[in-house]
Motif scaffolding. Structure first.
Motif, short mmCIF file in Angstrom:
data_model
loop_
_atom_site.label_atom_id
_atom_site.label_comp_id
_atom_site.label_asym_id
_atom_site.label_seq_id
_atom_site.Cartn_x
_atom_site.Cartn_y
_atom_site.Cartn_z
N ILE A 103 -3.18 20.36 16.56
CA ILE A 103 -3.06 21.15 15.33
C ILE A 103 -1.83 20.69 14.55
O ILE A 103 -1.89 20.47 13.33
CB ILE A 103 -2.98 22.65 15.64
N ALA A 139 -2.38 15.81 7.36
CA ALA A 139 -3.06 16.40 6.21
C ALA A 139 -2.06 16.62 5.07
O ALA A 139 -2.40 16.44 3.89
CB ALA A 139 -3.74 17.70 6.60
N THR A 163 -9.81 19.31 6.07
CA THR A 163 -8.95 19.13 4.90
C THR A 163 -8.53 17.68 4.75
O THR A 163 -8.60 17.11 3.64
CB THR A 163 -7.72 20.04 5.00
N LEU A 164 -8.10 17.06 5.84
CA LEU A 164 -7.67 15.67 5.76
C LEU A 164 -8.83 14.78 5.32
O LEU A 164 -8.69 13.92 4.44
CB LEU A 164 -7.10 15.21 7.10
N TYR A 210 -8.38 26.56 13.59
CA TYR A 210 -7.27 25.97 12.84
C TYR A 210 -7.27 24.44 12.95
O TYR A 210 -6.98 23.75 11.97
CB TYR A 210 -5.94 26.56 13.31
N ARG A 238 -7.49 23.16 0.38
CA ARG A 238 -8.67 22.64 1.08
C ARG A 238 -9.86 22.76 0.14
O ARG A 238 -9.74 23.35 -0.94
CB ARG A 238 -8.92 23.39 2.39
N GLN A 275 -7.83 21.88 9.57
CA GLN A 275 -6.96 20.76 9.23
C GLN A 275 -7.73 19.44 9.24
O GLN A 275 -7.53 18.58 8.37
CB GLN A 275 -5.78 20.69 10.21
N ARG A 276 -8.62 19.28 10.20
CA ARG A 276 -9.47 18.08 10.25
C ARG A 276 -10.27 17.94 8.97
O ARG A 276 -10.29 16.87 8.33
CB ARG A 276 -10.42 18.20 11.44
N ALA A 335 -2.23 18.59 11.09
CA ALA A 335 -1.68 19.29 9.93
C ALA A 335 -0.60 18.46 9.25
O ALA A 335 -0.52 18.41 8.02
CB ALA A 335 -1.13 20.65 10.34
N ARG A 336 0.23 17.81 10.05
CA ARG A 336 1.28 16.97 9.45
C ARG A 336 0.65 15.85 8.62
O ARG A 336 1.08 15.57 7.50
CB ARG A 336 2.17 16.38 10.55
#
Length: 207
Positions: free
Chosen positions: A145, A152, A25-26, A18, A169, A22-23, A149-150
């Protein structure tokens, strides 16, 4: 890392998966933009895509470096006590896009090496957490995480405001497959409902 049931049954592997999603995706949200777009502040507090990457790389280097006894080994001047406010949230004219993205790559490579070297129950210490500073790598991963995520999510909104590009994503839009006219009508309907609502009192009573 695979997404099969065996992997998901391993709690440690699930956490790391997870975080990496997120990594990735950003980082994806920065692709295909001009330097001007990457640097452009898009909110009243200056949120910009390149700054988000710089900030997250710096956070990862700290939490998964010194805090677990594996120093990142690079001095990040924007983290100094006498640095300007928000110095980690934007890139100066002297800091190229390439240098920020290279820092991102090095910070995450160091993070992956930390995960390879240490179990998630390894001790950790976060000086800026005060009395809660003695903790574990597991808790740092959970914290990251939430942190990544925030940001992203911030990147989602900033990117859409810049050029209309959106999606959960890479390869997964998670949006209805509709044309521009449908989306314009959808937004118009939302705006009409919002404008009919009262501005006289907060919708949420915090009392």
């Amino acid at each position: 890392m695979s997404d099969d049931a065996t992997t998901l049954e391993d709690p440690d592997a699930t956490l790391l998966r997870y975080l990496r999603v997120q990594r990735d995706t950003l980082r994806w949200k920065l692709e295909g933009l001009s330097e001007r777009g990457l640097r452009m502040p898009m909110t009243a507090t200056g949120t910009n895509l390149l700054g988000l990457a710089k900030h997250v790389a710096s956070v990862v280097a700290g939490y998964l470096g010194d805090c677990v006894g594996r120093p990142f080994g690079e001095h990040l001047p924007w983290d100094d006590d006498d640095a300007d406010d928000n110095a980690d949230m934007w890139a100066t004219a002297d800091e190229s896009v390439e240098s920020v993205l290279s820092l991102w790559d090095r910070a995450w490579a160091h993070a992956d090496a930390t995960f390879a070297a240490l179990p998630l129950d390894a001790p950790a210490h976060v000086p800026w957490w005060g009395d809660r500073g003695d903790t574990t790598l597991h808790r740092l991963v959970v914290h990251l995480i939430a942190e990544v995520a925030r940001h992203a999510g911030h990147a989602d909104v900033v990117r859409e405001a810049l050029d209309g590009q959106a999606g959960l994503r890479q390869g997964v839009s998670n949006l209805p497959d509709r044309d521009a006219d449908w989306w314009a009508d959808y937004v118009a309907r939302l705006r009409a409902v919002a404008e009919q609502a009262s501005d006289e009192r907060p919708a949420i009573d915090r009392g």
